[in-house]
Design an enzyme around this catalytic site. Structure first.
Site, PDB file in Angstrom:
ATOM      1  N   ALA A  66       0.863  -1.172   0.000  1.00  0.00           N
ATOM      2  CA  ALA A  66       0.000   0.000   0.000  1.00  0.00           C
ATOM      3  C   ALA A  66       0.905   1.229   0.000  1.00  0.00           C
ATOM      4  O   ALA A  66       2.085   1.148   0.348  1.00  0.00           O
ATOM      5  CB  ALA A  66      -0.899  -0.013   1.226  1.00  0.00           C
ATOM      6  N   GLY A 109       0.652  -5.032   1.076  1.00  0.00           N
ATOM      7  CA  GLY A 109      -0.564  -5.079   0.266  1.00  0.00           C
ATOM      8  C   GLY A 109      -0.319  -5.725  -1.094  1.00  0.00           C
ATOM      9  O   GLY A 109      -1.240  -6.287  -1.693  1.00  0.00           O
ATOM     10  N   GLU A 112      -0.603  -9.310  -0.487  1.00  0.00           N
ATOM     11  CA  GLU A 112      -2.021  -9.594  -0.235  1.00  0.00           C
ATOM     12  C   GLU A 112      -2.819  -9.609  -1.538  1.00  0.00           C
ATOM     13  O   GLU A 112      -3.688 -10.453  -1.742  1.00  0.00           O
ATOM     14  CB  GLU A 112      -2.582  -8.564   0.749  1.00  0.00           C
ATOM     15  CG  GLU A 112      -1.963  -8.714   2.142  1.00  0.00           C
ATOM     16  CD  GLU A 112      -2.327  -7.585   3.098  1.00  0.00           C
ATOM     17  OE1 GLU A 112      -2.264  -6.401   2.677  1.00  0.00           O
ATOM     18  OE2 GLU A 112      -2.662  -7.873   4.252  1.00  0.00           O
ATOM     19  N   GLU A 132       4.707  -5.131   7.232  1.00  0.00           N
ATOM     20  CA  GLU A 132       3.934  -4.126   7.959  1.00  0.00           C
ATOM     21  C   GLU A 132       4.449  -3.897   9.381  1.00  0.00           C
ATOM     22  O   GLU A 132       4.432  -2.779   9.893  1.00  0.00           O
ATOM     23  CB  GLU A 132       2.447  -4.518   7.999  1.00  0.00           C
ATOM     24  CG  GLU A 132       1.712  -4.347   6.679  1.00  0.00           C
ATOM     25  CD  GLU A 132       1.785  -5.566   5.784  1.00  0.00           C
ATOM     26  OE1 GLU A 132       2.663  -6.439   6.006  1.00  0.00           O
ATOM     27  OE2 GLU A 132       0.964  -5.646   4.851  1.00  0.00           O
TER      28      GLU A 132
END
Ligand code: CO8
Length: 260
Positions: A66, A109, A112, A132
């Site tokens: 992200a 992300g 993911e 993260e």
């Protein structure tokens, strides 16, 4: 800037190839990028001519997570009220097969997003991780859930709590990816298109049902999952593709599926 194409969409016969396109930021998944990606999936969902999707970041990197710069000043109230990342789920509601092709970084992300693909191919340049924890947060889009289903608690804990990166060979060994494809760039994307084209040639109803049934395995208790599988299986006898597929076998010819 506004109007930038952050996701490139290209048709290759029945396959739609979606390429994340923020190379300077290693395809960091900003909100505008995700909006465009969701938009492409929404169009593909209702376009009967699209029978499968390839999702890739191109020849260098899949996605380094992200967008940290976009997130860094967010407050709890803002992210909670807007259900930040909630819309990422939309891709998992897509009913046609998605083949992922990973070169380079698939982190946070990005990892993911890769795990949301139905079949995941990577090249030897691929690096996966859930870093993260090093940013003072935890994964927020499947990195503690899908990852644990895929590779088990012991390995998921290792990745999530240490944030360490793993290379392609380890990712293949632990079952994070479906296949490790030789080459260092274009090859894995080409292979993904080949796989997607192969699947696109099968009966679309059966493909959709098979995807639904496999996905149910991580949601339902075994008895319910088996019941769903059997009901979907029974349903196949109402399709033209089942008649064609089995007739073609008996007549020793190639099946011509109509996706009906
Ligand atoms: N966000 C924003 N920008 C990024 C990101 C990112 N995730 N990753 C890389 N970039 C940018 C860099 O800032 C840099 O930009 P600039 O040239 O303007 O400085 C450019 O991309 C190139 O990156 P580097 O110079 O850092 O390239 P290196 O080859 O030196 O390093 C790495 C590559 C190791 C991949 C490094 O870029 C890195 O560590 N990136 C961040 C990886 C990361 O921590 N990802 C997880 C992000 S958090 C997340 O995904 C959580 C999702 C769920 C959120 C849940 C919230 C509720």
């Amino acid at each position: 800037t506004q109007g930038d194409k952050l996701v490139l969409a290209e048709r290759q016969g029945p396959v739609l190839v979606l390429t994340l396109n923020r190379p300077k930021a290693l395809n960091a998944l900003s909100s505008p990028l995700f909006e465009q990606l969701n938009g492409e999936f929404a169009k593909a969902q209702v376009d009967d001519d699209v029978r499968a999707v390839v999702l890739t970041g191109g020849e260098k990197n899949f996605a380094a997570g992200a967008d940290i710069k976009e997130m860094k000043d967010k407050t709890f109230a803002e992210s909670y009220k807007a259900d930040f990342l909630g819309s990422w789920q939309k891709i998992t509601e897509f009913t046609k097969p998605v083949v992922g092709a990973v070169n380079g970084y698939a982190l946070g992300g990005g990892c993911e997003l890769a795990m949301m693909c139905d079949i995941l191919l990577c090249s030897s340049t691929a690096t996966f991780g859930q870093p993260e924890i090093t940013l003072g947060i935890l994964p927020g889009a499947g990195g503690t859930q899908r990852l644990t289903h895929l590779i088990g608690k012991a390995r998921a804990m290792d990745l999530v709590l240490t944030g360490r990166f793993i290379k392609a060979e380890e990712a293949e060994k632990i079952g994070l990816v479906s296949r490790l494809v030789p080459g260092t760039g274009k090859e894995v994307v080409d292979e993904a298109i080949k796989v997607a084209t192969q699947i696109a040639g099968f009966g679309g109803v059966a493909v959709q049902a098979a995807k639904e049934a496999v996905n149910a395995a991580s949601e339902l208790p075994l008895a319910e999952g088996l019941r769903l599988e059997r009901r979907l299986f029974h349903g196949m006898f109402a399709t033209k593709d089942q008649k064609e597929g089995m007739a073609a076998f008996a007549e020793k010819r190639k099946a011509e599926f109509s996706h009906l």
